[in-house]
Design a protein around this motif. Structure first.
Motif, PDB file in Angstrom:
ATOM      1  N   PRO A 195      60.633  -1.608 -26.433  1.00 37.72           N
ATOM      2  CA  PRO A 195      59.893  -0.662 -25.585  1.00 37.72           C
ATOM      3  C   PRO A 195      58.656  -1.320 -24.976  1.00 37.72           C
ATOM      4  CG  PRO A 195      60.466   0.318 -27.695  1.00 37.72           C
ATOM      5  CD  PRO A 195      60.749  -1.149 -27.820  1.00 37.72           C
ATOM      6  N   LEU A 196      58.177  -0.731 -23.865  1.00 37.12           N
ATOM      7  CA  LEU A 196      57.048  -1.293 -23.135  1.00 37.12           C
ATOM      8  C   LEU A 196      55.839  -0.360 -23.201  1.00 37.12           C
ATOM      9  CD1 LEU A 196      58.888  -2.505 -19.908  1.00 37.12           C
ATOM     10  CD2 LEU A 196      58.172  -3.911 -21.862  1.00 37.12           C
ATOM     11  N   ALA A 197      54.645  -0.958 -23.207  1.00 40.14           N
ATOM     12  CA  ALA A 197      53.422  -0.172 -23.081  1.00 40.14           C
ATOM     13  C   ALA A 197      53.342   0.388 -21.665  1.00 40.14           C
ATOM     14  CB  ALA A 197      52.200  -1.040 -23.376  1.00 40.14           C
ATOM     15  N   PRO A 198      52.838   1.617 -21.494  1.00 43.19           N
ATOM     16  CA  PRO A 198      52.803   2.221 -20.156  1.00 43.19           C
ATOM     17  C   PRO A 198      51.984   1.425 -19.146  1.00 43.19           C
ATOM     18  CG  PRO A 198      52.422   3.868 -21.839  1.00 43.19           C
ATOM     19  CD  PRO A 198      52.376   2.549 -22.520  1.00 43.19           C
ATOM     20  N   GLY A 199      50.831   0.876 -19.589  1.00 45.80           N
ATOM     21  CA  GLY A 199      49.998   0.122 -18.661  1.00 45.80           C
ATOM     22  C   GLY A 199      49.524   0.955 -17.496  1.00 45.80           C
ATOM     23  N   SER A 200      49.344   0.316 -16.354  1.00 41.89           N
ATOM     24  CA  SER A 200      48.835   1.016 -15.171  1.00 41.89           C
ATOM     25  C   SER A 200      49.842   0.958 -14.029  1.00 41.89           C
ATOM     26  CB  SER A 200      47.484   0.439 -14.751  1.00 41.89           C
ATOM     27  OG  SER A 200      47.584  -0.968 -14.557  1.00 41.89           O
ATOM     28  N   GLU A 201      49.969  -0.171 -13.347  1.00 39.05           N
ATOM     29  CA  GLU A 201      50.782  -0.226 -12.134  1.00 39.05           C
ATOM     30  C   GLU A 201      52.165  -0.811 -12.403  1.00 39.05           C
ATOM     31  OE1 GLU A 201      48.659  -2.250  -9.095  1.00 39.05           O
ATOM     32  OE2 GLU A 201      47.218  -0.620  -8.803  1.00 39.05           O
ATOM     33  N   TRP A 202      53.194  -0.024 -12.056  1.00 39.30           N
ATOM     34  CA  TRP A 202      54.583  -0.480 -12.062  1.00 39.30           C
ATOM     35  C   TRP A 202      55.003  -0.670 -10.605  1.00 39.30           C
ATOM     36  CZ3 TRP A 202      57.923   0.036 -16.640  1.00 39.30           C
ATOM     37  CH2 TRP A 202      57.234   0.488 -17.776  1.00 39.30           C
ATOM     38  N   ARG A 203      55.671  -1.771 -10.321  1.00 40.44           N
ATOM     39  CA  ARG A 203      56.158  -2.014  -8.960  1.00 40.44           C
ATOM     40  C   ARG A 203      57.677  -2.051  -8.950  1.00 40.44           C
ATOM     41  NH1 ARG A 203      50.964  -3.747  -8.377  1.00 40.44           N
ATOM     42  NH2 ARG A 203      50.082  -3.339  -6.320  1.00 40.44           N
ATOM     43  N   ILE A 204      58.245  -1.451  -7.911  1.00 35.97           N
ATOM     44  CA  ILE A 204      59.691  -1.233  -7.815  1.00 35.97           C
ATOM     45  C   ILE A 204      60.132  -1.665  -6.420  1.00 35.97           C
ATOM     46  CG2 ILE A 204      61.517   0.502  -8.020  1.00 35.97           C
ATOM     47  CD1 ILE A 204      59.273   2.214  -9.494  1.00 35.97           C
TER      48      ILE A 204
END
Length: 237
Positions: A195-204
């Protein structure tokens, strides 16, 4: 992302061009209104307090209600909601902020969600530039939450090759960890292990086909569904 307020705010960006013309003929806001509100975290684990902060157009007391019951009236522009109160109103606590003054705007309503078990979270990703979409999760999440699943649920106002509105796959670049690909044959969804930490910016970004802005001129956006769970504390320490 993510409580009701943040989703409403995000949707407002999509229709900004049309709204701007309407606002030009709309009446001005009341003398007392909220300029900014922060909720940290809006998605919490059991045992976590939540800090609420705000700024106003003019100084005034603010009444805070959780689950329909008023908790406090303060002029401090910041307060902390204790974990016990939020767990009493779990899994979703309605938060209302009301300016205690005449000629004040209507109350602002938000949601604070407690993750007792794994559950889904809806959010939006907006076109940034060059067919890259951005989803901002900064400040919304408890530090113990982990993302265990990711799905591009729906595509709006995008034109790809032929008559397609979606590419064969999407490449996801999380704030932490390596990029991964969601493919059409898998329903643009996958479990994340680890699993991944939510963090801030995800780019798609789309892969496998050329995509472009639609002829309507609307900015495209994506409906995203995350699966999230609270990480269990390390009992070895």
């Amino acid at each position: 992302m993510t409580g009701l307020f943040f989703r409403r705010l995000a949707l407002g960006v999509v229709f900004a061009a049309g709204i701007a013309s309407i606002m030009s003929t709309s009446p001005p806001p009341p003398p007392f209104h909220f300029r900014d509100v922060s909720i940290n975290p809006a998605w919490r684990c059991p045992g976590a307090d939540v800090e609420i902060g705000w700024t106003l157009s003019r100084p005034a007391p603010v009444a805070i209600a959780v689950g329909g019951a008023e908790q406090v009236i303060t002029t401090a522009n910041r307060t902390t909601l204790p974990a016990e109160l939020l767990e009493h109103n779990a899994p979703v606590a309605e938060l209302a902020l009301r300016i205690d003054a005449e000629d004040a705007d209507v109350p602002n309503i938000y949601e604070i969600t407690t993750l007792g078990v794994e559950r889904t979270v809806e959010d939006l990703a907006f076109h940034e530039k060059n067919m890259t979409f951005r989803m901002n999760q900064g400040g919304l999440w408890d530090a113990r939450i982990r993302i265990t699943g990711f799905e591009v649920e729906q595509v709006r106002d995008l034109a790809c090759e032929g008559e397609a509105v979606s590419p064969p796959a999407w490449e996801i670049s999380p704030p932490f960890g390596a990029p991964f690909v969601l493919r059409a044959e898998q329903g643009y969804s996958d479990r994340l292990d680890p699993p991944l930490a939510p963090g801030s910016e995800w780019r798609i970004r789309p892969v496998g086909a050329k995509c472009r802005l639609p002829s309507s001129g609307l900015e495209p956006y994506l409906s995203i569904r995350l699966t999230a769970v609270c990480r269990q504390p390390d009992k070895s320490s």
